[in-house]
Design an enzyme around this catalytic site. Structure first.
Site, PDB file in Angstrom:
ATOM      1  N   MET A 178     -34.306   5.309  44.554  1.00 38.58           N
ATOM      2  CA  MET A 178     -35.700   5.614  44.874  1.00 38.58           C
ATOM      3  C   MET A 178     -36.505   5.658  43.579  1.00 38.58           C
ATOM      4  SD  MET A 178     -36.004   5.770  48.134  1.00 38.58           S
ATOM      5  CE  MET A 178     -37.724   6.294  48.097  1.00 38.58           C
ATOM      6  N   HIS A 200     -36.894  -4.279  55.696  1.00 39.22           N
ATOM      7  CA  HIS A 200     -36.534  -2.915  55.317  1.00 39.22           C
ATOM      8  C   HIS A 200     -37.214  -1.962  56.295  1.00 39.22           C
ATOM      9  CE1 HIS A 200     -35.115   0.146  52.472  1.00 39.22           C
ATOM     10  NE2 HIS A 200     -36.249   0.784  52.698  1.00 39.22           N
TER      11      HIS A 200
END
Length: 214
Positions: free
Chosen positions: A136, A32
């Site tokens: 998120m 990531h």
């Protein structure tokens, strides 16, 4: 699906190749890569020089999360620098449908990111086109923040939205993920967990990744 994507934002940039090789050799599934521009979020991370290093050494799927304003200007160059998946923020993308299809037309997978305060319902008209939804679980911009508990509710809402639209999108969680909540996040319906400090600050990062997948 239980995928772990260590976030290189938390890696040791003095030994970046070493940390990339650790991820290569671990049970992690993806890399990531968090890109911040100091405009969309109040922090600056890195850009194409670091992406070039990732491209040279990473042997696993590369997942790029653009926390930047006007991401549509840069998606092609990130794909040219090895991104297999590019995620853009709903809040930063004026022409979201066009941007998602542009990413996919360039041969990469495309995701949309929602900030903690953005309702999942905002994705209703695009969910069928997405490869990934990134929720998120902290406010974007800095690592090491406390996990926002409302994320579990948003996972359930996202699962329902995906199912009702026959979407194949994966659900990814980014922010405050650690050994204490990884299992519950997977049980709630997450497919991919991004882990930064929990992995790279661990005494044994490879073992930590292995435990997160159990």
């Amino acid at each position: 699906m239980k995928l772990i994507a260590p976030s290189l934002l938390a890696a040791d940039f003095g030994n970046l190749q070493r940390d990339i090789e650790m991820v290569n050799n671990s049970q992690a599934d993806w890399f990531h890569v968090d890109v911040m521009d100091g405009r969309f979020v109040p922090n600056i991370s890195f850009g194409f020089p670091v992406m070039k290093t990732v491209q040279q050494h990473a042997r696993k799927f590369v997942d790029v999360h653009l926390m930047i304003a006007e991401p549509e200007k840069y998606v092609e160059e990130f794909i040219n620098h090895g991104a297999d998946l590019v995620s853009v923020h709903y809040e930063a993308c004026t022409h979201l449908h066009r941007t998602i299809h542009h990413i996919q037309d360039l041969g990469a997978k495309a995701g949309v990111v929602l900030n903690p305060s953005t309702p999942v319902a905002m994705l209703e008209d695009i969910i069928a086109d997405l490869d990934l939804v990134l929720l998120m679980s902290v406010n974007p911009g800095f690592g090491g923040q406390k996990f926002i508990e409302n994320t579990y509710k948003k996972i359930a809402e996202t699962k329902e939205l995906i199912a009702s639209n026959n979407s194949t999108a994966l659900i990814q969680i980014d922010g405050g993920v650690n050994l204490d909540n990884a299992a519950r996040l997977f049980e709630a319906g997450a497919d991919v967990l991004v882990a930064g400090n929990a992995v790279f600050s661990a005494e044994n990062p490879e073992k930590t990744i292995e435990l997160m997948k159990i």
